[in-house]
Design an enzyme around this catalytic site. Structure first.
Site, mmCIF file in Angstrom:
data_model
loop_
_atom_site.group_PDB
_atom_site.id
_atom_site.type_symbol
_atom_site.label_atom_id
_atom_site.label_comp_id
_atom_site.label_asym_id
_atom_site.label_seq_id
_atom_site.Cartn_x
_atom_site.Cartn_y
_atom_site.Cartn_z
ATOM 1 N N PRO A 94 1.470 45.897 -4.202
ATOM 2 C CA PRO A 94 0.798 44.619 -3.948
ATOM 3 C C PRO A 94 1.128 43.607 -5.032
ATOM 4 O O PRO A 94 1.669 43.958 -6.091
ATOM 5 C CB PRO A 94 -0.692 44.987 -3.972
ATOM 6 C CG PRO A 94 -0.756 46.221 -4.800
ATOM 7 C CD PRO A 94 0.527 46.966 -4.559
ATOM 8 N N CYS A 95 0.791 42.348 -4.793
ATOM 9 C CA CYS A 95 1.176 41.294 -5.734
ATOM 10 C C CYS A 95 0.574 41.556 -7.108
ATOM 11 O O CYS A 95 -0.468 42.203 -7.251
ATOM 12 C CB CYS A 95 0.769 39.927 -5.195
ATOM 13 S SG CYS A 95 -0.925 39.440 -5.534
ATOM 14 N N LEU A 96 1.243 41.059 -8.126
ATOM 15 C CA LEU A 96 0.855 41.347 -9.502
ATOM 16 C C LEU A 96 -0.539 40.835 -9.858
ATOM 17 O O LEU A 96 -1.165 41.340 -10.792
ATOM 18 C CB LEU A 96 1.886 40.753 -10.460
ATOM 19 C CG LEU A 96 3.279 41.383 -10.407
ATOM 20 C CD1 LEU A 96 4.230 40.633 -11.325
ATOM 21 C CD2 LEU A 96 3.233 42.861 -10.779
#
Length: 274
Positions: free
Chosen positions: A174-176
């Site tokens: 998933p996105c940072l």
């Protein structure tokens, strides 16, 4: 519904759509959607990847390679969620503002290029977790073919393996921004710091991991079965020195181990926006 029936239902959805733009991150889910869309629609399917500071360059490169392997046309666009204080302030519904920006970018693009549908990689399991981004996508008319035919994450991996996709067992990424506790401001520097820390660990051979960031502290999460070997075999002083070079002061190891969505455990029902 058995797996083959779900796969046929997935193909039938794309046959009905005739043309579709795929919100394509390069993860296992959206890549399977892109694969099936291309198998059914050919060049009438388009994969679009949005880039921003919350996406590692390595992830973009992997997405491009996977799209080339499939053969699907691939387009890259820029999103600007970092310009929105509702996103950078990192509220519990941060993902709502991220997906709003994404689909406010993709929907006009789809209309401009003649694609009546924007689809994403949300699977049936995602519907049972706190995912405010799903609401934002639905509000903008996006469809989720995997969820529509009730495909779970495990089934997505199984079908991907059966179809010969080399990344069928790729760890979720998933996105940072998901590495930070709710309420801690997200900055480009923080995103880059945690991203480089994870790449460093991956280059040492560790997979399925997270580096959670809270203030000046990095908390490494590995799958529980890896923890003992990590402690025994890693040059810990060198690791700490590398993390401090990246900007962390303290480096810790989570003894519970990695668990997807762990930061959501702090949420109380009363604090989650409806």
């Amino acid at each position: 519904m058995i797996l083959t029936e779900k796969l046929e239902s997935l193909k039938a959805l794309f046959t009905e759509m005739e043309r579709a733009l795929i919100a394509y991150s390069g993860g296992v889910d959206s890549t399977l959607v892109a694969k099936i869309a291309y198998d059914v629609l050919g060049d009438r399917a388009l994969a679009v990847t949005a880039i921003s500071p919350s996406l590692l360059p390595e992830e973009l490169a992997a997405a491009s390679q996977q799209a080339a392997f499939i053969g699907i046309p691939h387009k890259i666009v820029q999103t600007h969620e970092m310009d929105n204080p509702n996103y950078t302030s990192n509220p519990v519904n941060r993902c709502y503002f991220c997906k709003s920006e994404l689909h406010d970018t993709l929907k006009p693009l789809a209309l401009e290029l003649g694609y009546p549908y924007v689809v994403d990689g949300v699977n049936a399991d995602d519907l049972h977790d706190y995912r405010p981004g799903i609401q934002a996508a639905k509000e903008r008319g996006a469809r989720s073919p995997l969820a529509e035919v009730n495909l779970t994450k495990a089934e997505v991996r199984q079908i991907s393996q059966q179809l010969g996709l080399p990344w069928w067992d790729k760890p979720a990424q998933p996105c940072l921004s998901s590495r930070f506790p709710y309420g801690e401001e997200i900055t480009i520097a923080k995103l880059q710091r945690v991203g480089r820390a994870e790449i460093y660990l991956q280059n040492l051979g560790w997979q399925n991991l997270r580096v959670r960031s809270e203030g000046d502290t990095a908390r490494i999460e590995l799958s529980p079965e890896q923890i003992k070997n990590f402690v025994l075999t890693t040059d810990l002083p060198s690791l700490v020195a590398k993390f401090q070079q990246l900007g962390f002061i303290y480096v810790t190891l989570d003894l519970e181990g990695y668990r997807s969505g762990k930061l959501n455990q702090v949420l109380q029902t009363s604090s989650v926006p409806s």
